[in-house]
Write a protein that holds these residues in place. Structure first.
Motif, PDB file in Angstrom:
ATOM      1  N   ILE A   1     -70.411  55.911  82.446  1.00  0.00           N
ATOM      2  CA  ILE A   1     -70.463  54.587  83.061  1.00  0.00           C
ATOM      3  C   ILE A   1     -69.062  53.990  83.136  1.00  0.00           C
ATOM      4  CG2 ILE A   1     -71.526  52.299  82.951  1.00  0.00           C
ATOM      5  CD1 ILE A   1     -73.435  54.751  83.386  1.00  0.00           C
TER       6      ILE A   1
ATOM      7  N   ALA B   1     -67.016  53.386  86.720  1.00  0.00           N
ATOM      8  CA  ALA B   1     -66.566  52.037  87.071  1.00  0.00           C
ATOM      9  C   ALA B   1     -65.065  51.994  87.311  1.00  0.00           C
ATOM     10  CB  ALA B   1     -66.954  51.050  85.970  1.00  0.00           C
TER      11      ALA B   1
ATOM     12  N   THR C   1     -72.255  48.502  86.186  1.00  0.00           N
ATOM     13  CA  THR C   1     -71.175  49.149  86.941  1.00  0.00           C
ATOM     14  C   THR C   1     -70.918  48.400  88.236  1.00  0.00           C
ATOM     15  OG1 THR C   1     -71.782  51.298  85.995  1.00  0.00           O
ATOM     16  CG2 THR C   1     -70.414  51.324  87.985  1.00  0.00           C
TER      17      THR C   1
END
Length: 218
Positions: free
Chosen positions: A64, A68, A111
C-alpha cells in the motif's frame, strides 16, 4: 551516477510482491526518468520517516505504501490525462491497480486519498496516516519544511538525501513535473481549479508565458 537497474524493479527497494512489482512496471514504463526517480525517492523517504508506531512500518502494509508513493504522479502522463486534475486521475489509477489484486477497500480508499491530496497542504497531513506519510515524503524530496516532526535528525536526513540523489538523480524534476502539470492545464483549464496546486502553476504560466525555467510557483 544513474542507477542502471532503476527501470527493472530492483529488489533492493521494490517489495517482492506481484502488487508492487506491477505498480513499479506501470510507473517505470510511463513516467519520464525525472518523475520516476522522484517517485522512487518519495517511497524511500517514506520508509525512513514513517513513525515506528505506524501500521505502514509493517511488511503487511508495504504494498500500500509503495503503490501510493510510486504512482502519486502517474496522473501527469498522457495515458492518464483525463478530465480531472492530475492528482485525482492518479488516485483513480492506483485504486484500479489495487482492486485488480482484491486489496481491501479500506486500503484502496486510503491510497486514493493519499494520492488525491498529496498537493493539499494542511489536509493531507491530518486526514490519515498514509496521506500524511506520502505528503511529508514529497515535501522532504523537494526540500520543503514539513508540518510534523520527522523520526530522524537533520544530519541523518541530509545524509540520506545525498545517498538517494546519487543513485536516483533529480534530473530537473521541478521543471519536468511543473511543465507536465501546466501542459495538461493548457489543453484543459478545468484540470487546474484556481485554489489547487495545478491552478497555481497554471496562473504562474499565464503570467510568465515566455519563461523557460522552473515554474515560478513551483
Amino acid at each position: 551516477m544513474v542507477d542502471s537497474d532503476a527501470n527493472s524493479a530492483p529488489s533492493e527497494f521494490v517489495p517482492n510482491t506481484e502488487i508492487s512489482n506491477s505498480a513499479f512496471e506501470l510507473a517505470s514504463t510511463l513516467l519520464p526518468p525525472p518523475i520516476l526517480y522522484h517517485s522512487i525517492r518519495v517511497y524511500l523517504y517514506a520508509r525512513s520517516i514513517t513513525p515506528p508506531d505506524s501500521s505502514y512500518i509493517s511488511p503487511a502494509k508495504q504494498d500500500i505504501l509503495f503503490t501510493a508513493c510510486i504512482l502519486h504522479d502517474i496522473g501527469t502522463v498522457h495515458k492518464f490525462d483525463g478530465a480531472q486534475r492530475f492528482e485525482v486521475e492518479g488516485a483513480d489509477v492506483a485504486a484500479r491497480h489495487l482492486r485488480r489484486f482484491d486489496v481491501k477497500e479500506d486500503d484502496v480508499h486510503d491510497t486514493w486519498v493519499a494520492i488525491a491530496l498529496h498537493t493539499s497542504p494542511g489536509i493531507a497531513e491530518r486526514i490519515g496516516d498514509l496521506a500524511r506519510i506520502v505528503r511529508e515524503a514529497v515535501l522532504v524530496d523537494f526540500g520543503k519544511k514539513t508540518s510534523l516532526g520527522l523520526p530522524m535528525t537533520e544530519n541523518d536526513l541530509q545524509e540520506r538525501r545525498g545517498e538517494l540523489e546519487e543513485k536516483y538523480p533529480r534530473l530537473g524534476v521541478e521543471k519536468i513535473l511543473g511543465d507536465a502539470v501546466v501542459e495538461q492545464a493548457v489543453r484543459n483549464p478545468d484540470k487546474a481549479p484556481p485554489a489547487s496546486w495545478p491552478g497555481i502553476l497554471y496562473r504562474a504560466h499565464l503570467s510568465n508565458p515566455g519563461w523557460d525555467g522552473v515554474n515560478k510557483a513551483f
